[in-house]
Write a protein that holds these residues in place. Structure first.
Motif, PDB file in Angstrom:
ATOM      1  N   ILE A 192      13.875  32.658  13.005  1.00 59.84           N
ATOM      2  CA  ILE A 192      12.923  31.753  13.653  1.00 59.84           C
ATOM      3  C   ILE A 192      11.831  31.335  12.672  1.00 59.84           C
ATOM      4  CG2 ILE A 192      11.132  31.591  15.440  1.00 59.84           C
ATOM      5  CD1 ILE A 192      12.974  33.440  17.160  1.00 59.84           C
ATOM      6  N   ALA A 193      11.300  32.302  11.930  1.00 59.33           N
ATOM      7  CA  ALA A 193      10.255  31.986  10.950  1.00 59.33           C
ATOM      8  C   ALA A 193      10.779  31.052   9.866  1.00 59.33           C
ATOM      9  CB  ALA A 193       9.707  33.271  10.336  1.00 59.33           C
ATOM     10  N   SER A 194      11.992  31.315   9.385  1.00 62.93           N
ATOM     11  CA  SER A 194      12.577  30.475   8.334  1.00 62.93           C
ATOM     12  C   SER A 194      12.801  29.049   8.815  1.00 62.93           C
ATOM     13  CB  SER A 194      13.913  31.054   7.860  1.00 62.93           C
ATOM     14  OG  SER A 194      13.727  32.327   7.321  1.00 62.93           O
ATOM     15  N   VAL A 195      13.388  28.915   9.992  1.00 62.08           N
ATOM     16  CA  VAL A 195      13.659  27.583  10.542  1.00 62.08           C
ATOM     17  C   VAL A 195      12.357  26.830  10.778  1.00 62.08           C
ATOM     18  CG1 VAL A 195      14.544  26.365  12.583  1.00 62.08           C
ATOM     19  CG2 VAL A 195      15.892  28.189  11.526  1.00 62.08           C
ATOM     20  N   GLU A 196      11.363  27.496  11.328  1.00 62.64           N
ATOM     21  CA  GLU A 196      10.068  26.860  11.579  1.00 62.64           C
ATOM     22  C   GLU A 196       9.440  26.376  10.274  1.00 62.64           C
ATOM     23  OE1 GLU A 196       6.974  25.450  13.983  1.00 62.64           O
ATOM     24  OE2 GLU A 196       8.957  26.183  14.533  1.00 62.64           O
ATOM     25  N   PHE A 197       9.487  27.194   9.247  1.00 64.55           N
ATOM     26  CA  PHE A 197       8.921  26.818   7.950  1.00 64.55           C
ATOM     27  C   PHE A 197       9.655  25.615   7.369  1.00 64.55           C
ATOM     28  CE2 PHE A 197       8.911  27.060   3.318  1.00 64.55           C
ATOM     29  CZ  PHE A 197       7.543  27.034   3.057  1.00 64.55           C
TER      30      PHE A 197
END
Length: 184
Positions: free
Chosen positions: A148-153
């Protein structure tokens, strides 16, 4: 009977309280344990002895983490909120998640969310967000959180210069993407 010998004057609507022995203002760890235990008992089906013991152990970890957070932030907490049905329901949601998932339920994050839910300064919107987070956090694996953090970034990346992007990519790769095993 203990006779109090100290004298004090109260002014401007102040209140003076003398106590012989220990004085606990608000929630102590045993009351926290009792509340969480009662909610666990009332809301989980009867489990086999081994599963019940593990669930109780998991909830005890949440009790300790939550009590530590509440003790540290007691000045900003409104303990009266513990009597509100929506707060008890939110805490119960966290208890059920921890009872089922144990350490995988992100116990420290749940304790922090419970502490934040009890803050005096919360808006209604914040309270609703916290209640929803208490329901979803036990279901999130570390790999899923990294994804989730990677996709959001990546979705919000607006840099176009490759030389500038490279250090950010390396940081995302080492901090998040490398932990996303099994996620496709």
């Amino acid at each position: 009977m203990i006779v109090m010998t100290q004298k004090a004057d109260a002014n401007n609507g102040s209140l003076i309280v003398q106590v012989a022995g220990d004085y606990i203002n608000g929630l102590d760890e045993q009351k926290c344990r009792d509340l969480f235990g009662a909610l666990l008992e009332a809301n989980l089906p009867r489990l086999e002895a081994i599963a019940a013991a593990k669930a109780a152990e998991n909830v005890e970890a949440l009790v300790k983490a939550t009590y530590a957070k509440l003790s540290a932030g007691i000045d900003s907490i409104e303990l009266g909120k513990l009597a509100e049905p929506d707060v008890q329901t939110a805490i119960n949601t966290a208890i059920q998640g921890v009872a089922r998932k144990g350490d995988k339920a992100n116990i420290d994050l749940l304790a922090e969310l419970i502490e934040t839910r009890l803050k005096r300064t919360n808006s209604e919107f914040m309270d609703v967000c916290i209640e929803e987070a208490l329901a979803i956090v036990p279901k999130l694996t570390p790999e899923l959180l990294c994804t989730i953090a990677s996709v959001e970034f990546i979705q919000h990346l607006t840099l176009t210069n490759a030389l500038i992007i490279e250090p950010y990519y390396a940081m995302v790769l080492s901090s998040f993407v490398s932990h996303c095993e099994g996620i496709t």
